[in-house]
Motif scaffolding. Structure first.
Motif, PDB file in Angstrom:
ATOM      1  N   PHE A  85     -34.034   7.469   2.115  1.00 41.73           N
ATOM      2  CA  PHE A  85     -33.542   6.100   1.924  1.00 41.73           C
ATOM      3  C   PHE A  85     -34.677   5.113   2.205  1.00 41.73           C
ATOM      4  O   PHE A  85     -35.421   5.247   3.173  1.00 41.73           O
ATOM      5  N   GLY A  86     -34.799   4.103   1.330  1.00 48.15           N
ATOM      6  CA  GLY A  86     -35.813   3.070   1.522  1.00 48.15           C
ATOM      7  C   GLY A  86     -37.176   3.436   0.975  1.00 48.15           C
ATOM      8  O   GLY A  86     -38.177   2.817   1.345  1.00 48.15           O
ATOM      9  N   CYS A  87     -37.226   4.423   0.066  1.00 44.79           N
ATOM     10  CA  CYS A  87     -38.510   4.796  -0.530  1.00 44.79           C
ATOM     11  C   CYS A  87     -38.948   3.712  -1.530  1.00 44.79           C
ATOM     12  O   CYS A  87     -38.232   2.752  -1.784  1.00 44.79           O
ATOM     13  N   GLY A  88     -40.133   3.904  -2.111  1.00 43.66           N
ATOM     14  CA  GLY A  88     -40.626   2.938  -3.096  1.00 43.66           C
ATOM     15  C   GLY A  88     -41.454   1.843  -2.462  1.00 43.66           C
ATOM     16  O   GLY A  88     -42.192   2.077  -1.505  1.00 43.66           O
ATOM     17  N   SER A  89     -41.317   0.634  -2.972  1.00 44.27           N
ATOM     18  CA  SER A  89     -42.093  -0.502  -2.487  1.00 44.27           C
ATOM     19  C   SER A  89     -41.903  -0.709  -0.987  1.00 44.27           C
ATOM     20  O   SER A  89     -40.840  -0.450  -0.443  1.00 44.27           O
ATOM     21  N   SER A  90     -42.974  -1.208  -0.348  1.00 43.02           N
ATOM     22  CA  SER A  90     -42.920  -1.423   1.099  1.00 43.02           C
ATOM     23  C   SER A  90     -42.259  -2.738   1.472  1.00 43.02           C
ATOM     24  O   SER A  90     -42.321  -3.149   2.611  1.00 43.02           O
ATOM     25  N   ARG A  91     -41.591  -3.394   0.538  1.00 44.02           N
ATOM     26  CA  ARG A  91     -41.068  -4.745   0.766  1.00 44.02           C
ATOM     27  C   ARG A  91     -40.184  -4.831   2.010  1.00 44.02           C
ATOM     28  O   ARG A  91     -39.235  -4.078   2.183  1.00 44.02           O
ATOM     29  N   GLU A  92     -40.554  -5.770   2.895  1.00 46.18           N
ATOM     30  CA  GLU A  92     -39.757  -5.980   4.102  1.00 46.18           C
ATOM     31  C   GLU A  92     -38.440  -6.684   3.794  1.00 46.18           C
ATOM     32  O   GLU A  92     -37.556  -6.775   4.650  1.00 46.18           O
ATOM     33  N   HIS A  93     -38.319  -7.204   2.552  1.00 43.69           N
ATOM     34  CA  HIS A  93     -37.088  -7.865   2.165  1.00 43.69           C
ATOM     35  C   HIS A  93     -35.892  -6.897   2.199  1.00 43.69           C
ATOM     36  O   HIS A  93     -34.741  -7.333   2.348  1.00 43.69           O
ATOM     37  N   ALA A  94     -36.147  -5.590   2.037  1.00 40.18           N
ATOM     38  CA  ALA A  94     -35.035  -4.629   1.991  1.00 40.18           C
ATOM     39  C   ALA A  94     -34.263  -4.593   3.317  1.00 40.18           C
ATOM     40  O   ALA A  94     -33.049  -4.834   3.332  1.00 40.18           O
ATOM     41  N   PRO A  95     -34.929  -4.291   4.452  1.00 44.14           N
ATOM     42  CA  PRO A  95     -34.164  -4.340   5.710  1.00 44.14           C
ATOM     43  C   PRO A  95     -33.705  -5.749   6.063  1.00 44.14           C
ATOM     44  O   PRO A  95     -32.653  -5.921   6.693  1.00 44.14           O
ATOM     45  N   GLN A  96     -34.467  -6.767   5.648  1.00 42.12           N
ATOM     46  CA  GLN A  96     -34.023  -8.145   5.908  1.00 42.12           C
ATOM     47  C   GLN A  96     -32.694  -8.411   5.199  1.00 42.12           C
ATOM     48  O   GLN A  96     -31.793  -9.044   5.764  1.00 42.12           O
ATOM     49  N   ALA A  97     -32.562  -7.963   3.943  1.00 44.32           N
ATOM     50  CA  ALA A  97     -31.313  -8.160   3.197  1.00 44.32           C
ATOM     51  C   ALA A  97     -30.159  -7.417   3.855  1.00 44.32           C
ATOM     52  O   ALA A  97     -29.054  -7.970   4.003  1.00 44.32           O
ATOM     53  N   LEU A  98     -30.415  -6.169   4.260  1.00 50.88           N
ATOM     54  CA  LEU A  98     -29.346  -5.388   4.894  1.00 50.88           C
ATOM     55  C   LEU A  98     -28.912  -6.031   6.215  1.00 50.88           C
ATOM     56  O   LEU A  98     -27.716  -6.109   6.513  1.00 50.88           O
ATOM     57  N   MET A  99     -29.893  -6.502   6.999  1.00 53.08           N
ATOM     58  CA  MET A  99     -29.549  -7.144   8.274  1.00 53.08           C
ATOM     59  C   MET A  99     -28.696  -8.385   8.039  1.00 53.08           C
ATOM     60  O   MET A  99     -27.723  -8.628   8.755  1.00 53.08           O
ATOM     61  N   ARG A 100     -29.057  -9.147   7.018  1.00 55.19           N
ATOM     62  CA  ARG A 100     -28.309 -10.370   6.740  1.00 55.19           C
ATOM     63  C   ARG A 100     -26.959 -10.093   6.086  1.00 55.19           C
ATOM     64  O   ARG A 100     -26.074 -10.961   6.089  1.00 55.19           O
ATOM     65  N   ASP A 104     -26.465  -3.360  11.433  1.00 54.75           N
ATOM     66  CA  ASP A 104     -27.162  -3.322  12.715  1.00 54.75           C
ATOM     67  C   ASP A 104     -27.837  -1.982  12.983  1.00 54.75           C
ATOM     68  O   ASP A 104     -28.688  -1.875  13.887  1.00 54.75           O
ATOM     69  N   ALA A 105     -27.423  -0.927  12.272  1.00 51.28           N
ATOM     70  CA  ALA A 105     -28.016   0.400  12.473  1.00 51.28           C
ATOM     71  C   ALA A 105     -27.802   1.208  11.199  1.00 51.28           C
ATOM     72  O   ALA A 105     -26.854   0.965  10.438  1.00 51.28           O
ATOM     73  N   ILE A 106     -28.708   2.178  10.958  1.00 52.71           N
ATOM     74  CA  ILE A 106     -28.591   3.033   9.779  1.00 52.71           C
ATOM     75  C   ILE A 106     -28.715   4.488  10.238  1.00 52.71           C
ATOM     76  O   ILE A 106     -29.646   4.848  10.960  1.00 52.71           O
ATOM     77  N   VAL A 107     -27.761   5.303   9.799  1.00 53.34           N
ATOM     78  CA  VAL A 107     -27.771   6.740  10.088  1.00 53.34           C
ATOM     79  C   VAL A 107     -27.957   7.456   8.753  1.00 53.34           C
ATOM     80  O   VAL A 107     -27.230   7.182   7.796  1.00 53.34           O
ATOM     81  N   GLY A 108     -28.933   8.354   8.672  1.00 54.48           N
ATOM     82  CA  GLY A 108     -29.180   9.011   7.397  1.00 54.48           C
ATOM     83  C   GLY A 108     -29.872  10.347   7.557  1.00 54.48           C
ATOM     84  O   GLY A 108     -30.263  10.741   8.661  1.00 54.48           O
ATOM     85  N   GLU A 109     -30.021  11.062   6.431  1.00 50.68           N
ATOM     86  CA  GLU A 109     -30.728  12.345   6.460  1.00 50.68           C
ATOM     87  C   GLU A 109     -32.219  12.128   6.692  1.00 50.68           C
ATOM     88  O   GLU A 109     -32.862  12.861   7.432  1.00 50.68           O
ATOM     89  N   SER A 110     -32.797  11.121   6.038  1.00 54.87           N
ATOM     90  CA  SER A 110     -34.204  10.794   6.245  1.00 54.87           C
ATOM     91  C   SER A 110     -34.488   9.418   5.665  1.00 54.87           C
ATOM     92  O   SER A 110     -33.721   8.906   4.835  1.00 54.87           O
ATOM     93  N   PHE A 111     -35.607   8.834   6.130  1.00 56.79           N
ATOM     94  CA  PHE A 111     -35.987   7.481   5.705  1.00 56.79           C
ATOM     95  C   PHE A 111     -37.456   7.459   5.301  1.00 56.79           C
ATOM     96  O   PHE A 111     -38.274   8.197   5.858  1.00 56.79           O
ATOM     97  N   ALA A 112     -37.787   6.596   4.353  1.00 61.51           N
ATOM     98  CA  ALA A 112     -39.189   6.348   4.061  1.00 61.51           C
ATOM     99  C   ALA A 112     -39.831   5.726   5.291  1.00 61.51           C
ATOM    100  O   ALA A 112     -39.232   4.870   5.955  1.00 61.51           O
ATOM    101  N   GLU A 113     -41.058   6.137   5.595  1.00 63.37           N
ATOM    102  CA  GLU A 113     -41.696   5.746   6.851  1.00 63.37           C
ATOM    103  C   GLU A 113     -41.862   4.233   6.979  1.00 63.37           C
ATOM    104  O   GLU A 113     -41.575   3.649   8.028  1.00 63.37           O
ATOM    105  N   ILE A 114     -42.335   3.582   5.906  1.00 64.94           N
ATOM    106  CA  ILE A 114     -42.564   2.135   5.993  1.00 64.94           C
ATOM    107  C   ILE A 114     -41.239   1.394   6.137  1.00 64.94           C
ATOM    108  O   ILE A 114     -41.130   0.428   6.897  1.00 64.94           O
TER     109      ILE A 114
END
Length: 209
Positions: A85-100, A104-114
Motif C-alpha cells: 500500500f502506498g507504492c508509486g510516487s513519493s507524494r506526501e499528499h497521500a498520507p495528508q489526504a488520508l489524515m484529513r 489515524d492508523a493503518i494496518v496492512g500486509e505491507s507498505f511502501a517505505e517512503i
C-alpha cells in the motif's frame, strides 16, 4: 489516539482506537490514494475529500462502489489494507489526504517505505500483519462498522471484537511514536538552544544575538 505532550517534543502515540474501514487490493499506489491533479494546492487543507477520488467517482462524478463512499464507514479512523500500500510516487499528499479524511492508523500486509515514512511524519502508525490476519480483520470491519479496532503501537498488538493479534511495528517507527519524537518541527523547537548554539558557531550564519 493516546497522546501525552509532556512525554516528548511531540504527542506520544502509543494507542490508536477507532472504527475500521477495509480497502482491499494489492499495490494501491499514491496516485490512487490522491490523484495528481489535486496536488495543486497551497496547503493540505481540504485534501481529505479527494481521497481515492478516481476509485470513488466516475467521469461524470457518479459514485462507484468504494468503502470511502459508504455512510457506515464515514467516521472510521483505522484503515485496513493489503500488500504494498502506498507504492508509486513519493507524494506526501497521500498520507495528508488520508489524515484529513480522518485516518489515524493503518494496518496492512505491507507498505511502501517512503509512504510509511511520510505517515510517521504525521504521527500515523503503519503496522503490518500476515495476509490471513488482515483478511480476517477486513471481514470483521466489514461486518462491524461501529466496532472499535485498538492498535497498541508499544505492545505491537491489534485488538478487535474480543480478538487480540500480534502485529509488527518497525523498531524506529515504534520508538519515534512511543517517545514522541516523530515530529521533526517539534523536535527542533524542543532543542532550540542547541540549534542556536550550532548556528552561532557557523561563521556564515548571521544571527540577531
Amino acid at each position: 489516539m493516546s497522546a501525552d505532550a509532556a512525554d516528548g517534543p511531540a504527542d506520544t502515540v502509543r494507542h490508536v482506537s477507532g472504527a475500521g474501514v477495509p480497502v482491499r487490493g494489492n499495490d494501491i499506489d499514491t496516485d490512487q490514494i490522491i490523484p495528481a491533479r489535486f496536488m495543486k494546492v497551497v496547503t493540505f487543507d481540504g485534501l481529505g475529500q479527494f481521497s481515492f477520488f478516481d476509485q470513488r467517482f466516475g467521469d461524470d462524478d457518479e459514485e462507484k462502489d468504494h468503502p470511502f463512499n459508504e455512510d457506515r464507514f464515514r467516521d472510521s479512523s483505522v484503515l485496513v489494507v493489503n500488500a504494498n500500500f502506498g507504492c508509486g510516487s513519493s507524494r506526501e499528499h497521500a498520507p495528508q489526504a488520508l489524515m484529513r479524511w480522518g485516518i489515524d492508523a493503518i494496518v496492512g500486509e505491507s507498505f511502501a517505505e517512503i509512504f510509511a515514512g511520510n505517515c510517521l511524519a504525521l504521527g500515523i502508525p503503519t503496522v503490518t500483519a500476515d495476509s490471513e490476519t488482515i483478511a480476517d480483520l477486513q471481514a470483521w470491519a466489514d461486518e462491524n462498522p461501529d466496532g472499535d479496532i485498538d492498535v497498541d503501537v508499544e505492545a505491537e498488538t491489534v485488538t478487535y471484537g474480543g480478538n487480540e493479534v500480534a502485529v509488527d511495528v518497525d523498531d524506529a517507527q515504534r520508538k519515534a511514536l512511543v517517545e514522541g519524537v516523530w515530529d521533526t518541527t517539534a523536535l527542533m523547537k524542543s532543542n532550540r538552544n542547541a540549534v542556536q548554539e550550532t548556528a552561532d558557531s557557523l561563521p556564515y550564519v548571521e544571527t540577531d544575538d
